[in-house]
Design an enzyme around this catalytic site. Structure first.
Site, PDB file in Angstrom:
ATOM      1  N   PRO A  87      48.195  57.770  44.508  1.00  0.00           N
ATOM      2  CA  PRO A  87      49.105  57.695  45.665  1.00  0.00           C
ATOM      3  C   PRO A  87      50.545  57.474  45.241  1.00  0.00           C
ATOM      4  O   PRO A  87      50.836  56.686  44.339  1.00  0.00           O
ATOM      5  CB  PRO A  87      48.553  56.513  46.453  1.00  0.00           C
ATOM      6  N   CYS A  88      51.436  58.188  45.928  1.00  0.00           N
ATOM      7  CA  CYS A  88      52.833  58.270  45.486  1.00  0.00           C
ATOM      8  C   CYS A  88      53.751  57.325  46.230  1.00  0.00           C
ATOM      9  O   CYS A  88      54.975  57.443  46.140  1.00  0.00           O
ATOM     10  CB  CYS A  88      53.334  59.692  45.657  1.00  0.00           C
ATOM     11  N   THR A  89      53.221  56.386  47.004  1.00  0.00           N
ATOM     12  CA  THR A  89      54.046  55.524  47.849  1.00  0.00           C
ATOM     13  C   THR A  89      55.245  54.916  47.134  1.00  0.00           C
ATOM     14  O   THR A  89      56.359  54.923  47.658  1.00  0.00           O
ATOM     15  CB  THR A  89      53.175  54.382  48.431  1.00  0.00           C
ATOM     16  N   PHE A  91      57.066  55.878  44.741  1.00  0.00           N
ATOM     17  CA  PHE A  91      58.049  56.766  44.134  1.00  0.00           C
ATOM     18  C   PHE A  91      58.491  57.906  45.041  1.00  0.00           C
ATOM     19  O   PHE A  91      59.303  58.729  44.643  1.00  0.00           O
ATOM     20  CB  PHE A  91      57.476  57.359  42.844  1.00  0.00           C
ATOM     21  N   SER A  92      57.931  57.968  46.262  1.00  0.00           N
ATOM     22  CA  SER A  92      58.264  59.090  47.129  1.00  0.00           C
ATOM     23  C   SER A  92      59.732  59.033  47.535  1.00  0.00           C
ATOM     24  O   SER A  92      60.289  57.972  47.791  1.00  0.00           O
ATOM     25  CB  SER A  92      57.382  59.086  48.380  1.00  0.00           C
TER      26      SER A  92
END
EC number: 2.1.1.37
Length: 354
Positions: A87-89, A91-92
């Site tokens: 999950p990219c939370t 670094f999004s």
């Protein structure tokens, strides 16, 4: 029983975009870890070659031995391919307005380490790690996280190549840049990224193979017959503004700088996807997992995209079934890797194995 096509283990599987690409490239997905119930059921519905039900647990609480066992691998056997997109939370790009994310304090960042832990312990013949391209940004959150990730891949005994790929450059009707890290054990051929098959304008510059134009949203949706959806109506304070916005434009249509006689917004006062409308003559902009009530891209018919349309813009097959509520389906699609892009990436990985 091991697969003759090559055993693949999938982490953070989501709806299975990477997994579908792996199967289209000639691998068999035999085990998957996905804690979201709807996404896990989507995987089970669409991937009949899974050796066991999807492991619906937090990967931080899931031993690598359990994953190998779920894939049907006996002690001493190793998978051919490990795929996953943690999950990219943290670094999004859309989350950088939060100070605690810019400072690298998001606990989800540890999920990158869960991937490298399984990499180190399962010893696959090759791996594919996908993430948001903002992980490559030089800031307090991304730079240390990327440096640690690459160090752990090296310490696990793997060489690698990393590159940001735009899905539109590979035939997907969506401009969706993603980071792909491809690797193999040291001393073995290191996979390389595929060459672009399509090209065109993206963020004021040309990308990809400009001799073959990007696939447009209009081309992707051509001939698709869909039923209306209750959730497609855009209401609220700003929904009524959508019909006057030209295809390909957004809220900036209602600014003085664009010549609107009764401007409603200041220039660049909103996020770029606010009231953003698809242009049928261009690829879709990036489709998000959790868009706000006025966040596009919206259809040029002044409504939200229907599920069947979103699947086309991601390159999922029409027959692919997604489980869950409309918001759950949106999240599954918005978090996924376009299968066509995944197929082309993993086909190159397969070449290195051969």
């Amino acid at each position: 029983m091991a697969s003759s096509k090559g055993v693949t283990i999938s982490l953070f599987s989501g709806a299975g975009g990477l997994d579908l690409g792996a199967e289209q490239a000639g691998f068999d997905v035999r085990a998957a870890v996905e804690r979201d119930r709807d996404a896990a059921l989507t995987m089970e519905k669409n991937f009949p070659k899974l050796a066991s039900p999807v492991i619906q647990k937090d990967i931080l609480d899931t031993p690598t031995s359990d994953i190998l066992r779920a894939a049907g691998l006996r002690k001493g056997q190793r998978p051919d391919l490990l795929v996953g997109g943690p999950p990219c939370t943290p670094f999004s790009k859309s989350g950088f307005w939060l100070e605690w994310k810019r400072s690298g304090l998001d606990p989800d960042a540890s999920l990158l380490q869960a991937y490298t832990r399984v990499l180190s312990e399962s010893r696959p013949r090759a791996f594919v790690l996908e993430n948001v391209y903002a992980l490559t940004y030089n800031n307090r959150a991304s730079r240390p996280a990327l440096e640690r990730l690459l160090r752990e891949i090296d310490e696990a005994g793997y060489d690698f190549n990393l590159k940001v790929l735009n899905a539109a450059d590979y035939g997907v009707a969506q401009a969706r840049p993603r980071l792909f890290i491809l690797g193999a054990p040291k001393g073995k051929p290191t996979p390389v990224h595929p060459e672009p098959t399509h090209g065109g304008k993206w963020e004021r510059r040309s990308t990809g193979n400009v001799e073959r134009p990007h696939v447009t949203a209009g081309e992707a949706l051509d001939g698709l017959v869909t039923d209306s959806e209750r959730e497609e109506v855009v209401g609220g304070q700003y929904g009524k503004l959508l019909p006057d916005i030209p295809p390909g434009s957004n809220y900036l249509h209602y600014t003085a700088q664009r010549g609107h006689p009764e401007p409603l917004f200041e220039w660049r006062s909103r996020y770029w996807s606010f009231l953003l409308k698809l242009d049928p003559n261009k690829p879709s902009p990036t489709i998000q997992a959790q868009p706000g009530p006025n966040v596009g891209p919206f259809h040029w018919d002044n409504r939200r995209l229907r599920v069947a349309e979103a699947k086309r813009l991601f390159s999922f097959p029409d027959e692919f079934e997604l489980v869950g509520s409309r918001s759950s389906v949106q999240a599954q699609l918005g978090n996924s890797v376009p299968p066509l892009l995944a197929e082309k990436v993993i086909a190159e990985v397969k070449k290195s194995l051969n």
